[in-house]
Scaffold this motif. Structure first.
Motif, short mmCIF file in Angstrom:
data_model
loop_
_atom_site.label_atom_id
_atom_site.label_comp_id
_atom_site.label_asym_id
_atom_site.label_seq_id
_atom_site.Cartn_x
_atom_site.Cartn_y
_atom_site.Cartn_z
N THR A 123 0.86 -1.26 -0.09
CA THR A 123 0.15 0.12 -0.07
C THR A 123 0.86 1.28 0.06
O THR A 123 0.52 2.31 -0.80
CB THR A 123 -0.91 0.20 1.48
OG1 THR A 123 -1.66 -1.18 1.29
CG2 THR A 123 -1.59 1.32 1.24
N LEU A 124 1.78 1.40 0.92
CA LEU A 124 2.62 2.63 1.11
C LEU A 124 3.52 2.83 -0.21
O LEU A 124 3.67 3.99 -0.46
CB LEU A 124 3.68 2.37 2.32
CG LEU A 124 2.82 2.28 3.63
CD1 LEU A 124 3.63 1.68 4.70
CD2 LEU A 124 2.28 3.88 3.95
N ILE A 125 4.15 1.86 -0.82
CA ILE A 125 5.01 2.28 -1.94
C ILE A 125 4.28 3.03 -3.17
O ILE A 125 4.67 4.03 -3.33
CB ILE A 125 5.88 1.00 -2.29
CG1 ILE A 125 6.87 0.77 -1.40
CG2 ILE A 125 6.44 1.25 -3.71
CD1 ILE A 125 7.57 -0.77 -1.40
N PRO A 126 3.35 2.33 -3.52
CA PRO A 126 2.57 3.12 -4.39
C PRO A 126 1.73 4.48 -4.09
O PRO A 126 1.63 5.22 -4.70
CB PRO A 126 1.43 2.12 -5.04
CG PRO A 126 1.31 0.91 -4.18
CD PRO A 126 2.65 1.18 -3.34
N LEU A 127 1.42 4.34 -2.73
CA LEU A 127 0.75 5.58 -2.31
C LEU A 127 1.77 6.69 -1.95
O LEU A 127 1.44 7.70 -2.52
CB LEU A 127 0.30 5.20 -0.77
CG LEU A 127 -0.25 6.45 -0.01
CD1 LEU A 127 -1.63 6.84 -0.74
CD2 LEU A 127 -0.65 5.78 1.47
N ILE A 128 2.99 6.55 -1.78
CA ILE A 128 3.97 7.49 -1.59
C ILE A 128 4.39 8.06 -3.09
O ILE A 128 4.75 9.12 -3.20
CB ILE A 128 5.28 7.47 -0.83
CG1 ILE A 128 5.82 5.94 -1.32
CG2 ILE A 128 4.82 6.92 0.65
CD1 ILE A 128 7.38 6.11 -0.81
N ILE A 130 2.38 9.03 -5.29
CA ILE A 130 1.32 10.01 -5.59
C ILE A 130 0.86 10.94 -4.32
O ILE A 130 0.41 12.10 -4.73
CB ILE A 130 -0.08 9.57 -6.13
CG1 ILE A 130 -1.02 8.77 -5.00
CG2 ILE A 130 0.08 8.59 -7.33
CD1 ILE A 130 -2.25 8.33 -5.39
N ALA A 131 1.29 10.46 -3.31
CA ALA A 131 1.24 11.59 -2.21
C ALA A 131 2.08 11.17 -1.03
O ALA A 131 1.71 10.92 0.34
CB ALA A 131 -0.39 11.07 -1.58
N PRO A 132 3.16 11.43 -1.23
CA PRO A 132 4.33 11.14 -0.28
C PRO A 132 4.32 12.24 0.85
O PRO A 132 4.32 11.77 2.08
CB PRO A 132 5.72 11.48 -0.89
CG PRO A 132 5.43 12.34 -2.02
CD PRO A 132 3.71 11.83 -2.51
N ASP A 133 3.72 13.20 0.81
CA ASP A 133 3.83 14.34 1.92
C ASP A 133 2.37 14.62 2.45
O ASP A 133 2.20 15.25 3.39
CB ASP A 133 4.23 15.89 1.42
CG ASP A 133 5.63 15.59 0.88
OD1 ASP A 133 6.55 14.92 1.56
OD2 ASP A 133 5.94 16.30 -0.06
N PHE A 134 1.27 13.58 2.08
CA PHE A 134 -0.02 13.72 2.64
C PHE A 134 0.19 13.19 4.30
O PHE A 134 0.73 11.98 4.42
CB PHE A 134 -1.01 12.92 1.97
CG PHE A 134 -2.34 13.11 2.68
CD1 PHE A 134 -3.15 13.98 2.30
CD2 PHE A 134 -2.90 11.85 3.34
CE1 PHE A 134 -4.37 14.32 2.92
CE2 PHE A 134 -3.88 12.07 3.99
CZ PHE A 134 -4.86 13.14 3.64
N LYS A 135 -0.36 13.94 4.90
CA LYS A 135 -0.22 13.53 6.40
C LYS A 135 -1.53 12.74 7.00
O LYS A 135 -2.53 13.07 6.83
CB LYS A 135 -0.11 14.46 7.34
CG LYS A 135 1.32 15.18 7.59
CD LYS A 135 1.31 16.34 9.01
CE LYS A 135 2.85 16.49 8.87
NZ LYS A 135 2.88 17.38 10.02
#
Length: 162
Positions: A123-128, A130-135
């Motif tokens: 989940t995290l690898i594709p998520l970052i 597109i949205a690495p800095d989303f808190k």
């Protein structure tokens, strides 16, 4: 308009075609695509004696409520042949709501943000991407920081575009 970030996964049949069709249907029924990650080949998590998955994270803009968006994703899963036999079992398509803006919701049917985001590299690898800095609205740390803290060691490999 609200941002909704969805995780797509498939490990039965033509996995890439399943993801492509699910994303198309979500763009028709939930709202326009904002950003989409690459596709990733990932080892199964939770129940490991099954075929590898293809995963992708996609952000959409929507006017729907989170509950209606959940209903739409479940309809799309059914339309694409999803059968719920066992937890974490094989599936033609799985669509998880990761985030719905900064909404925090805990109900019998829905946890937003998704409670397992920080535990899963798939989940995290594709998520970052597109949205690495989303808190994360509960943990108050970025997706990138969650990946640094994640203890999952299962393989996640970016697929080359064909």
């Amino acid at each position: 308009m609200e941002s909704i970030i969805l995780l797509f996964g498939s490990n039965i049949g033509d996995k890439t075609a399943n993801l492509t069709r699910a994303v198309e249907l979500c763009s028709e029924h939930i709202g326009p695509i904002n950003k989409a990650s690459s596709l990733y080949s990932t080892e199964p998590w939770g129940k490991t004696d099954q075929d590898i998955f293809i995963n992708q994270v996609v952000s959409f803009n929507t006017n729907l409520s989170v509950d209606i968006a959940l209903t739409e994703t479940q309809k799309i899963e059914m339309q694409l042949g999803r059968v719920r036999k066992e937890k974490w079992g094989s599936r033609t398509i799985d669509i998880d709501i990761l985030y719905f803006g900064n909404l925090i919701k805990r109900s019998k049917t829905l946890y937003i943000p998704h409670p397992e985001i920080g535990n899963r590299r798939f989940t995290l690898i594709p998520l970052i991407e597109i949205a690495p800095d989303f808190k994360h609205p509960v943990l108050n740390i970025t997706n990138e920081e969650m990946l640094k803290r994640c203890q999952d060691e299962l393989g996640v490999v970016k697929l080359e575009k064909s």
